[in-house]
Scaffold this active site. Sequence first.
Site, short mmCIF file in Angstrom:
data_model
loop_
_atom_site.label_atom_id
_atom_site.label_comp_id
_atom_site.label_asym_id
_atom_site.label_seq_id
_atom_site.Cartn_x
_atom_site.Cartn_y
_atom_site.Cartn_z
N SER A 133 -2.11 -3.09 -0.97
CA SER A 133 -2.77 -4.11 -1.78
C SER A 133 -3.93 -3.48 -2.55
O SER A 133 -3.71 -2.63 -3.40
CB SER A 133 -3.24 -5.26 -0.87
N HIS A 175 1.43 -6.82 -4.88
CA HIS A 175 1.88 -8.21 -4.69
C HIS A 175 2.63 -8.66 -5.95
O HIS A 175 2.47 -9.78 -6.43
CB HIS A 175 0.70 -9.15 -4.45
N GLU A 202 5.58 -6.90 -2.35
CA GLU A 202 5.10 -6.90 -0.97
C GLU A 202 6.13 -6.26 -0.03
O GLU A 202 7.32 -6.30 -0.28
CB GLU A 202 4.80 -8.33 -0.52
#
Length: 285
Positions: A133, A175, A202
Amino acid sequence: MPRYPSATPTLFIIGGAEDRVGRAALLRRFVRLSGGRRSRLVVIPTASSFQNEVVDSYRQVFTRFGVEAIDVVNPQSRREAHDPDAVALVDQASGIFMSGGSQLRLSQFFPGTPLGDALHRAHARGAVVAGTSAGASIMSEFMISMGDEGITPVQRGSQISAGIGLLKGVVVDQHFAQRSRYGRLLSVVAASPSLLGIGIDEDTAIEVHHGTRFTVHGRGGVIVMDCRDVTTDAPDARRGAPLLISGAVIHTLPAGATFDLSAAELVDFVEQHPDVDAGLAAAKH
């Protein structure tokens, strides 16, 4: 100084929300690349708002894989990023893992500091530098620190900040499919056509060797955007207007794909998700 399973400079960049409780295939791969049970790992939870919980979570999964040497480096200011003890831990690590959260926190504390320099040294000597992330976004020279979500690219829909610069010539977003970040990444690379855009889903990762070639792992896909030959109105469009971007080359890469960043082309593919019926038919013959 730890011994590394390979002297190959390796990045392991995860699109976020990786499995930690099941097979945890991506984290298992990171540990294997870092030396397996003999790994000496450093967890950097700085980006997170829940740093203690993040440390506990990753410590549990890495311990489950047999790793005993797990340290934490967690600067809370740019001054703390000069701490020689923290720098020494990074210098001794065979694998470094940066958690998710706010990439702006990472960009405040790491680029241009001794800890940032230590990450570069670690990468150069063969330690595996991984991030998920926000920890994925910080890998490149420039990163999207915030921006609009959606499919359509719009003028000034994103903000760019400095990353660590371990991966040159790209912008990484994470994401990707789950938060509909196609438009914001495309708007950035259309306005900066010397950069490739890499969007990672993800529970999906790219394993990058020598900064020039990566292989995809995980459940989702990776998008590479090449805008070197586009026609765009990015220099002229008003703020918030949808952008003209014509001629972009888009690569959609599932697990098993290997991509050359220098040539911006697919170089290998091994099917990881074969059709079950077709596989059964082939087995009968």
